[in-house]
Write a protein that holds these residues in place. Structure first.
Motif, PDB file in Angstrom:
ATOM      1  N   MET A  92      53.866  73.571  67.736  1.00 33.11           N
ATOM      2  CA  MET A  92      52.406  73.484  67.749  1.00 33.11           C
ATOM      3  C   MET A  92      51.812  73.979  69.065  1.00 33.11           C
ATOM      4  SD  MET A  92      51.471  70.071  65.511  1.00 33.11           S
ATOM      5  CE  MET A  92      52.172  68.904  66.640  1.00 33.11           C
ATOM      6  N   PRO A  95      52.037  79.936  70.266  1.00 32.39           N
ATOM      7  CA  PRO A  95      51.192  80.673  69.317  1.00 32.39           C
ATOM      8  C   PRO A  95      51.771  80.550  67.907  1.00 32.39           C
ATOM      9  CG  PRO A  95      51.692  82.010  71.251  1.00 32.39           C
ATOM     10  CD  PRO A  95      52.542  80.769  71.341  1.00 32.39           C
ATOM     11  N   PRO A  96      50.940  80.736  66.882  1.00 29.71           N
ATOM     12  CA  PRO A  96      51.452  80.615  65.507  1.00 29.71           C
ATOM     13  C   PRO A  96      52.695  81.489  65.310  1.00 29.71           C
ATOM     14  CG  PRO A  96      49.076  80.841  65.484  1.00 29.71           C
ATOM     15  CD  PRO A  96      49.517  81.052  66.904  1.00 29.71           C
ATOM     16  N   PHE A 100      54.784  80.357  60.330  1.00 35.69           N
ATOM     17  CA  PHE A 100      53.437  79.901  60.005  1.00 35.69           C
ATOM     18  C   PHE A 100      52.711  80.984  59.203  1.00 35.69           C
ATOM     19  CE2 PHE A 100      48.909  79.427  60.770  1.00 35.69           C
ATOM     20  CZ  PHE A 100      48.702  78.070  60.595  1.00 35.69           C
ATOM     21  N   HIS A 101      52.830  82.234  59.672  1.00 32.91           N
ATOM     22  CA  HIS A 101      52.180  83.346  58.964  1.00 32.91           C
ATOM     23  C   HIS A 101      52.774  83.540  57.572  1.00 32.91           C
ATOM     24  CE1 HIS A 101      49.692  84.406  62.328  1.00 32.91           C
ATOM     25  NE2 HIS A 101      50.739  84.509  63.124  1.00 32.91           N
ATOM     26  N   GLU A 114      52.064  71.847  61.392  1.00 36.01           N
ATOM     27  CA  GLU A 114      50.724  71.343  61.686  1.00 36.01           C
ATOM     28  C   GLU A 114      50.223  70.424  60.585  1.00 36.01           C
ATOM     29  OE1 GLU A 114      51.398  75.127  63.923  1.00 36.01           O
ATOM     30  OE2 GLU A 114      51.810  74.435  61.882  1.00 36.01           O
ATOM     31  N   LYS A 133      44.573  70.568  67.948  1.00 33.49           N
ATOM     32  CA  LYS A 133      45.068  71.953  67.918  1.00 33.49           C
ATOM     33  C   LYS A 133      45.633  72.286  66.538  1.00 33.49           C
ATOM     34  CE  LYS A 133      47.840  75.284  70.407  1.00 33.49           C
ATOM     35  NZ  LYS A 133      48.657  75.560  71.583  1.00 33.49           N
ATOM     36  N   ALA A 134      46.337  71.353  65.934  1.00 34.72           N
ATOM     37  CA  ALA A 134      46.879  71.576  64.586  1.00 34.72           C
ATOM     38  C   ALA A 134      45.739  71.797  63.588  1.00 34.72           C
ATOM     39  CB  ALA A 134      47.747  70.388  64.170  1.00 34.72           C
ATOM     40  N   ARG A 136      42.701  72.920  64.222  1.00 32.56           N
ATOM     41  CA  ARG A 136      42.078  74.234  64.472  1.00 32.56           C
ATOM     42  C   ARG A 136      42.933  75.365  63.903  1.00 32.56           C
ATOM     43  NH1 ARG A 136      41.212  71.889  69.475  1.00 32.56           N
ATOM     44  NH2 ARG A 136      42.902  73.077  70.424  1.00 32.56           N
ATOM     45  N   ARG A 137      44.227  75.283  64.099  1.00 37.05           N
ATOM     46  CA  ARG A 137      45.121  76.344  63.626  1.00 37.05           C
ATOM     47  C   ARG A 137      45.067  76.464  62.102  1.00 37.05           C
ATOM     48  NH1 ARG A 137      50.996  76.753  66.147  1.00 37.05           N
ATOM     49  NH2 ARG A 137      49.677  77.246  67.922  1.00 37.05           N
ATOM     50  N   LEU A 138      45.004  75.348  61.426  1.00 35.79           N
ATOM     51  CA  LEU A 138      44.984  75.367  59.958  1.00 35.79           C
ATOM     52  C   LEU A 138      43.656  75.869  59.396  1.00 35.79           C
ATOM     53  CD1 LEU A 138      46.881  72.038  59.343  1.00 35.79           C
ATOM     54  CD2 LEU A 138      47.690  74.330  58.748  1.00 35.79           C
ATOM     55  N   ARG A 140      41.888  78.370  60.604  1.00 35.88           N
ATOM     56  CA  ARG A 140      41.735  79.817  60.804  1.00 35.88           C
ATOM     57  C   ARG A 140      42.122  80.588  59.593  1.00 35.88           C
ATOM     58  NH1 ARG A 140      43.848  80.520  66.973  1.00 35.88           N
ATOM     59  NH2 ARG A 140      42.254  79.265  67.859  1.00 35.88           N
TER      60      ARG A 140
END
Length: 140
Positions: A92, A95-96, A100-101, A114, A133-134, A136-138, A140
């Motif tokens: 986490m 960077p992703p 994750f991608h 996340e 942060k988790a 926010r990442r999800l 995007r």
């Protein structure tokens, strides 16, 4: 008393350490009963967020990923090297990842570290900053 020489406090320190050991033994023996005590009324026993339980959750996630044709071998290797909680924190904080991608492309971000960290009971294992942060990442 931290101001007294250790030699004078040695007995008290040893007694304290023995009491802690006895408490740990009792906690291990009573884990199931304690889980029942803290479970929601009428529901199934609540999972206590331990390193071992979180590791099992990540292994189950690994198996789910395999079923959809994705093998997160990097996560598996990190689990062996760093343990479950530290692995999640490292993933986490970075960077992703490619994984994750890949999960995003498969429309399965529910399997991302996340997402797992944001679910109960695992939220308790992470800081508010890590959880934010988790989230926010999800988004995007």
């Amino acid at each position: 008393d931290p101001m007294r020489p250790f030699s004078e406090e040695r007995g008290a320190v040893e007694q304290g350490l023995l009491a802690i050991r006895e408490l740990v033994v009792w906690l291990k023996a009573s884990a199931a009963a304690l889980g029942d005590l803290f479970s929601a009324s009428g529901g199934s026993p609540r999972v206590i967020p331990t390193e071992a339980a979180f590791a099992e959750e990540l292994m189950e996630t690994y198996r789910q990923c395999e079923r959809i044709g994705y093998r997160p071998t990097g996560m598996l290797q990190m689990l062996g090297e760093h343990g479950a909680i530290d692995t999640a924190r490292r993933l986490m904080a970075a960077p992703p990842s490619e994984g994750f991608h890949r999960l995003a492309l498969l429309n399965r971000l529910d399997l991302a570290i996340e997402s797992i960290a944001l679910r109960e009971p695992w939220r308790a294992l992470f800081t508010d900053q890590e959880l934010a942060k988790a989230e926010r990442r999800l988004r995007r």
